[in-house]
Design a protein around this motif. Structure first.
Motif, PDB file in Angstrom:
ATOM      1  N   ALA A 191       0.829  -1.094   0.104  1.00  0.00           N
ATOM      2  CA  ALA A 191      -0.093  -0.273   0.625  1.00  0.00           C
ATOM      3  C   ALA A 191       0.750   1.305   0.629  1.00  0.00           C
ATOM      4  O   ALA A 191       0.072   2.289   0.074  1.00  0.00           O
ATOM      5  CB  ALA A 191      -0.820   0.406   0.946  1.00  0.00           C
ATOM      6  N   ALA A 238       2.345   3.077  -2.369  1.00  0.00           N
ATOM      7  CA  ALA A 238       1.528   4.003  -3.775  1.00  0.00           C
ATOM      8  C   ALA A 238       0.369   4.709  -2.586  1.00  0.00           C
ATOM      9  O   ALA A 238       0.134   6.497  -2.691  1.00  0.00           O
ATOM     10  CB  ALA A 238       1.553   4.229  -4.901  1.00  0.00           C
ATOM     11  N   GLU A 239      -0.714   4.256  -1.479  1.00  0.00           N
ATOM     12  CA  GLU A 239      -1.600   4.903  -1.567  1.00  0.00           C
ATOM     13  C   GLU A 239      -1.590   5.729  -0.029  1.00  0.00           C
ATOM     14  O   GLU A 239      -2.298   6.533   0.365  1.00  0.00           O
ATOM     15  CB  GLU A 239      -2.490   3.518  -1.456  1.00  0.00           C
ATOM     16  CG  GLU A 239      -3.367   3.206  -2.790  1.00  0.00           C
ATOM     17  CD  GLU A 239      -2.817   1.790  -3.055  1.00  0.00           C
ATOM     18  OE1 GLU A 239      -3.161   1.148  -4.136  1.00  0.00           O
ATOM     19  OE2 GLU A 239      -1.401   1.262  -2.506  1.00  0.00           O
ATOM     20  N   LEU A 240      -0.407   4.783   1.480  1.00  0.00           N
ATOM     21  CA  LEU A 240      -0.025   5.823   1.731  1.00  0.00           C
ATOM     22  C   LEU A 240       0.724   7.092   1.751  1.00  0.00           C
ATOM     23  O   LEU A 240       0.135   8.297   2.557  1.00  0.00           O
ATOM     24  CB  LEU A 240       0.471   4.790   3.149  1.00  0.00           C
ATOM     25  CG  LEU A 240      -0.344   3.647   3.413  1.00  0.00           C
ATOM     26  CD1 LEU A 240       0.924   2.514   3.658  1.00  0.00           C
ATOM     27  CD2 LEU A 240      -1.388   3.933   4.070  1.00  0.00           C
ATOM     28  N   GLN A 241       1.582   6.839   0.176  1.00  0.00           N
ATOM     29  CA  GLN A 241       2.253   8.403   0.621  1.00  0.00           C
ATOM     30  C   GLN A 241       1.065   9.456  -0.239  1.00  0.00           C
ATOM     31  O   GLN A 241       0.969  10.404  -0.099  1.00  0.00           O
ATOM     32  CB  GLN A 241       3.167   7.671  -0.924  1.00  0.00           C
ATOM     33  CG  GLN A 241       4.287   8.685  -1.094  1.00  0.00           C
ATOM     34  CD  GLN A 241       4.645  10.208  -0.273  1.00  0.00           C
ATOM     35  OE1 GLN A 241       5.411   9.075   0.230  1.00  0.00           O
ATOM     36  NE2 GLN A 241       4.186  11.213  -0.273  1.00  0.00           N
ATOM     37  N   HIS A 242       0.508   8.397  -1.202  1.00  0.00           N
ATOM     38  CA  HIS A 242      -1.359   9.557  -1.500  1.00  0.00           C
ATOM     39  C   HIS A 242      -1.321  10.161   0.066  1.00  0.00           C
ATOM     40  O   HIS A 242      -1.870  11.620  -0.438  1.00  0.00           O
ATOM     41  CB  HIS A 242      -2.049   9.015  -2.041  1.00  0.00           C
ATOM     42  CG  HIS A 242      -2.636  10.687  -3.283  1.00  0.00           C
ATOM     43  ND1 HIS A 242      -3.785  10.750  -3.150  1.00  0.00           N
ATOM     44  CD2 HIS A 242      -2.265  10.657  -4.566  1.00  0.00           C
ATOM     45  CE1 HIS A 242      -4.277  11.577  -3.585  1.00  0.00           C
ATOM     46  NE2 HIS A 242      -3.719  11.395  -4.661  1.00  0.00           N
ATOM     47  N   LEU A 243      -2.045   9.688   0.575  1.00  0.00           N
ATOM     48  CA  LEU A 243      -2.613  10.500   1.902  1.00  0.00           C
ATOM     49  C   LEU A 243      -1.417  11.510   2.711  1.00  0.00           C
ATOM     50  O   LEU A 243      -2.378  12.254   2.569  1.00  0.00           O
ATOM     51  CB  LEU A 243      -2.823   8.593   2.845  1.00  0.00           C
ATOM     52  CG  LEU A 243      -3.578   9.073   4.315  1.00  0.00           C
ATOM     53  CD1 LEU A 243      -4.844  10.099   4.175  1.00  0.00           C
ATOM     54  CD2 LEU A 243      -4.277   8.286   5.306  1.00  0.00           C
ATOM     55  N   THR A 253      -1.876  14.240   0.313  1.00  0.00           N
ATOM     56  CA  THR A 253      -2.840  15.241   0.586  1.00  0.00           C
ATOM     57  C   THR A 253      -2.975  15.474   2.039  1.00  0.00           C
ATOM     58  O   THR A 253      -4.087  17.040   1.900  1.00  0.00           O
ATOM     59  CB  THR A 253      -3.999  14.011   0.648  1.00  0.00           C
ATOM     60  OG1 THR A 253      -4.330  13.138  -0.190  1.00  0.00           O
ATOM     61  CG2 THR A 253      -6.157  14.795   0.914  1.00  0.00           C
ATOM     62  N   GLY A 268      -9.596   3.951   7.954  1.00  0.00           N
ATOM     63  CA  GLY A 268      -9.613   5.268   7.057  1.00  0.00           C
ATOM     64  C   GLY A 268      -9.562   6.642   8.048  1.00  0.00           C
ATOM     65  O   GLY A 268      -8.110   7.362   8.061  1.00  0.00           O
TER      66      GLY A 268
END
Length: 140
Positions: free
Chosen positions: A22, A24-29, A32, A81
């Protein structure tokens, strides 16, 4: 983590079917949350402090617990989340103050988990949960 995965893959006996990357998803969060706290970001997010949102951490954890007790996986996903968002936001507040970063938090908990699980990552033996708890208390 990659080191642990390489060790497990080398053994060839681990079922990695539930292992999720995860990153990429964690980095995006993280990006954000960082963006929300920028000067041209969200006025509400920018003014938050550990104290101003401290109770939110507890509230979100209780909401996740409610889902666990209700066996409600759909809503548990959402509430986890929200808990994760609290962790990332608090880490960003700390980073903004020059105190620590989310990477520090992750590195510290990873080291702690490895240290407290010598029966997995070291030479200790534990064949049942009671033995694990005994090791946990000794290492703690």
């Amino acid at each position: 983590m990659a080191q642990h995965m390489a060790q497990q893959n080398a053994e060839g006996s681990r079922d990695l079917s539930t292992l999720v990357d995860a990153s990429a998803e964690l980095q995006h969060l993280v990006q954000t949350i960082w963006r929300l706290r920028q000067p041209d970001g969200c006025p509400w997010d920018r003014e938050q402090t550990h104290r101003s949102i401290g109770k939110n951490m507890i509230e979100e954890a209780y909401e996740a617990l409610d889902c666990i007790e209700a066996d409600d996986a759909t809503h548990l996903r959402e509430e986890l989340g929200d808990v994760l968002m609290q962790v990332v936001l608090h880490a960003q507040i700390a980073a903004d103050a020059g105190e620590f970063t989310l990477a520090d938090v992750a590195r510290d908990i990873d080291a702690k988990l490895i240290r407290r699980h010598p029966h997995v990552f070291g030479d200790a033996d534990a064949d049942n949960p009671d033995e694990v708890l005994k090791i946990w208390d000794e290492v703690k």
